[in-house]
Design a protein around this motif. Structure first.
Motif, PDB file in Angstrom:
ATOM      1  N   ALA A   9       1.331   6.218  -7.278  1.00  0.00           N
ATOM      2  CA  ALA A   9       0.257   7.390  -7.809  1.00  0.00           C
ATOM      3  C   ALA A   9       0.724   8.720  -8.135  1.00  0.00           C
ATOM      4  N   PRO A  10       1.976   9.176  -7.492  1.00  0.00           N
ATOM      5  CA  PRO A  10       2.824  10.335  -7.930  1.00  0.00           C
ATOM      6  C   PRO A  10       3.231  10.152  -9.499  1.00  0.00           C
TER       7      PRO A  10
ATOM      8  N   MET B 253      -0.331   9.990 -11.878  1.00  0.00           N
ATOM      9  CA  MET B 253      -1.152  11.070 -11.655  1.00  0.00           C
ATOM     10  C   MET B 253      -1.123  12.384 -13.005  1.00  0.00           C
TER      11      MET B 253
ATOM     12  N   LEU C  36       0.686  -1.216  -0.171  1.00  0.00           N
ATOM     13  CA  LEU C  36      -0.042   0.191  -0.012  1.00  0.00           C
ATOM     14  C   LEU C  36       0.847   1.202   0.212  1.00  0.00           C
ATOM     15  N   THR C  37       1.987   1.142   0.596  1.00  0.00           N
ATOM     16  CA  THR C  37       2.912   2.355   0.544  1.00  0.00           C
ATOM     17  C   THR C  37       3.520   2.629  -0.762  1.00  0.00           C
TER      18      THR C  37
ATOM     19  N   LEU D  80       2.234   1.745  -3.556  1.00  0.00           N
ATOM     20  CA  LEU D  80       1.142   2.292  -4.609  1.00  0.00           C
ATOM     21  C   LEU D  80       0.887   3.634  -4.186  1.00  0.00           C
ATOM     22  N   TRP D  81       0.621   4.127  -2.942  1.00  0.00           N
ATOM     23  CA  TRP D  81       0.328   5.490  -2.440  1.00  0.00           C
ATOM     24  C   TRP D  81       1.526   6.467  -2.779  1.00  0.00           C
ATOM     25  N   ARG D  82       2.736   6.009  -2.576  1.00  0.00           N
ATOM     26  CA  ARG D  82       4.088   6.951  -2.415  1.00  0.00           C
ATOM     27  C   ARG D  82       4.787   6.997  -3.594  1.00  0.00           C
TER      28      ARG D  82
END
Length: 107
Positions: free
Chosen positions: A21-22, A25, A13-14, A16-18
């Motif tokens: 995603a950036p 986007m 999850l980290t 994917l999120w950090r």
């Protein structure tokens, strides 16, 4: 990049999120903007340039909004039928799209 984040101790999850995603986007935002502009322009041209005998699918769907009211059931059924060719084309081209995206990520 993903392997470096995993080596640093980040869980899925980290990562994917950090990390993912950036990176994704800007591409998603540009794609959304281009799709909105193209669909908006297509609708405006279709409303202004087509006659009653020849209209595109969005103009046909707007025809369900009348002075008598909004025929929501008919509008939903027609929108489903109009979107089926796009969905079928998307499913048919899915393997090629995934292959192109994955090959673009590997250098």
């Amino acid at each position: 990049i993903l392997e470096a984040a995993e080596v640093d101790g980040a869980n899925l999850l980290t990562v994917l999120w950090r990390v993912v995603a950036p990176v994704a986007m800007p591409g998603l935002a540009a794609t959304a903007l281009i799709c909105f502009i193209f669909s908006w322009n297509e609708f405006m041209f279709a409303v202004n340039l087509t006659a009653t005998n020849a209209s595109t699918a969005p103009v046909f769907l707007v025809g369900f909004i009348t002075n008598e009211g909004l025929f929501l059931a008919r509008l939903c059924a027609a929108a489903t039928l109009v979107s089926l060719p796009v969905l079928i084309a998307g499913f048919a081209a899915q393997d090629k799209l995934v292959r192109g995206l994955s090959l673009g990520a590997v250098k």
